[in-house]
Design a protein around this motif. Structure first.
Motif: not given
Length: 518
Positions: A404-432
């Motif tokens: 839906e980011v495409e929808t946001i850009c298509r209509y140029n909506l005043p939205i700032i998305l912040l994705v809090v990224n921990n690599n998972g659902i509840y928790q994840g692992f680092d790259t190593d």
């Protein structure tokens, strides 16, 4: 024909004792301690009939001590019921003790009939309850004239006030919190002193987290014991004298620099020790010793603020929300979804206007975030041009409707998305760790079900459709990207915020407390 039952009800009489008992019940009073006599016996009987537990004591002083302890243990005032004259005088010791300990207490005393005295009107219970628990808790006295207890009044003429709400949670000034965090980080020999004010504030969870994240030794006062368990590896109770004498920074959590703590003065302390004082009561700040930093507010809330200012990397949820909250426009819409992201965000991200917050709601639905944000943006553009929609998403939640980011850009909506990224659902692992797992078996066999691909660049979804994207890993990068996003009203943005996938602990070095003269 008039309803005879209604007529009977409208003429029903109730005694003052029952009115008083019901008022106490309405205020969530569970326990009454005391010694009955004229004119308060009927109050105790009426209270028991409503389910309030009455504990008859042998001395008003002990009764008042017991009632004040109830206030400490439950955060609602305990009640001490006494007769006038000597009964009230005997209770004064308990009232003084409650005030010194900052424990909520309600003392109800009987007095002579009104026509025998030239005293003022009866004080409402809600007002007394409020006074006992708001700000610094303490004792309140309610005087009940004898004729009030036995007075019969029409039941329909009585209006019971609603339960007095718990005190509002106050937070310290952000600048003071930042200063305090800086002082702690630069300390060579820091020490937390945990007082009974921290226990009363139910701050055990946040203080324990602060102790472990900052790796701070702590010393409990006698009634601060147990906020963090005495057998915790960072507890230095066995080295109390040395801990006080050699600390260069001391943080006081609901502890007062009185005789128990030697007034904060040399030779028990270093002459140049820095005190950081956290207290709910402004009058207590700076008592005996001038603190380096004062944090006025609810101890549990202030501790969470300190957690949020943690500068170590990767960032945690509190750090991220702390820096987001600092820049949020007061009139913005906040949309939030995710597991930890939404739960923690609810306590940190503040709203100032009604109907300006949308999250997973009663059904707990994941995937609603971007749809909600788009709807809010359309309404905002029509009715309140210039308002921002801040959509805070967990990385898993973002995946449900990311296109839906495409929808946001298509209509140029005043939205700032912040994705809090921990690599998972509840928790994840680092790259190593992820790479190590894949060395042994296929991902379908070894990758835990809650894990997602580490370091996914969700911001590139936004840039693919013409919006602005940011990949941030530090508080400084988060602050800068959010500031730039708010300043640019020409296009939407997505800020991909990397946080710590899993919490870790490190052993504390207590070398300064383990020398030979400890």
């Amino acid at each position: 024909m008039p309803d005879s039952n209604f007529a009977e009800r409208s003429e029903e009489q109730v005694s003052g004792a029952k009115v008083i008992a019901q008022a106490l019940k309405t205020q969530d009073v569970e326990y009454i301690f005391g010694i009955v006599g004229i004119p308060v016996t009927e109050i105790a009987i009426a209270a028991q009939q409503l389910g309030i537990k009455y504990i008859g004591m042998r001395n008003e002083q002990a009764a008042c001590y017991a009632a004040s302890a109830i206030g400490y243990l439950t955060s609602r005032p305990g009640v001490c019921l006494v007769v006038s004259g000597p009964g009230l005088i005997h209770a004064l010791g308990g009232m003084a003790n409650a005030n010194m300990n900052c424990w909520p207490l309600l003392v109800i005393g009987g007095s002579s009939e009104r026509n025998q005295e030239t005293m003022g009107a009866f004080q409402e219970f809600p007002q007394a309850v409020r006074s006992s628990i708001y700000g610094r808790p303490g004792a309140c006295y309610v005087d009940i004239p004898a004729d009030f207890v036995n007075l019969q009044v029409n039941v329909n003429s009585i209006k019971y006030m609603e339960r007095c709400m718990s005190p509002p949670i106050s937070m310290a000034e952000t600048s003071a919190v930042c200063t305090a965090a800086s002082v702690i980080r630069n300390a060579k020999q820091p020490l937390l002193i945990i007082g009974k004010g921290a226990a009363y504030a139910h701050a055990e969870e946040s203080i324990k987290k602060l102790v472990e994240q900052y790796k701070l030794p702590f010393l409990p006062t006698p009634m601060g014991k147990g906020v963090v368990p005495d057998n915790h590896p960072y507890c230095v109770g066995a080295a109390r004298s040395r801990a006080l004498q050699f600390a260069d920074v001391i943080v006081l959590f609901g502890a007062r620099l009185n005789w128990i703590l030697h007034f904060g003065l040399p030779p028990r302390y270093q002459p140049d020790v820095k005190f950081i004082q956290v207290d709910i009561c402004a009058e207590e700040l700076g008592n005996n010793v001038k603190p380096t930093v004062t944090l006025l507010g609810n101890i549990h809330a202030v501790t969470k603020q300190e957690l949020a200012s943690k500068k170590s990397l990767p960032m945690n949820y509190y750090t991220v929300f702390y820096h987001i909250q600092e820049q949020l426009p007061r009139d913005c819409f906040v949309v939030s979804e995710g597991a930890n992201t939404m739960d923690i965000g609810r306590t940190v991200l503040q709203n100032y206007l009604p109907r300006h917050r949308l999250d997973a709601g009663t059904f707990g639905t994941m995937g609603v975030g971007l749809g909600f944000a788009i709807a809010a943006a359309v309404v905002a553009k029509d009715r309140s041009p210039g308002q921002w929609i801040i959509c805070v998403e967990g990385d898993s939640a973002f995946g449900f409707s990311g296109m839906e980011v495409e929808t946001i850009c298509r209509y140029n909506l005043p939205i700032i998305l912040l994705v809090v990224n921990n690599n998972g659902i509840y928790q994840g692992f680092d790259t190593d760790t992820w790479k190590e797992m894949l060395k042994f078996q296929d991902a379908t066999a070894v990758v835990p079900p809650m894990c997602l691909l580490p370091n996914s660049h969700y911001e590139q979804v936004m840039t693919a459709f013409g919006g602005k994207g940011y990949f941030v890993q530090t508080p400084e990068e988060l602050q800068k990207s959010l500031r730039q996003s708010l300043a640019d009203t020409t296009k939407p943005s997505l800020i991909n915020v990397m946080i710590e996938p899993q919490a870790t602990r490190k052993a504390q070095d207590f070398h300064w407390l383990t020398r030979s003269n400890m």
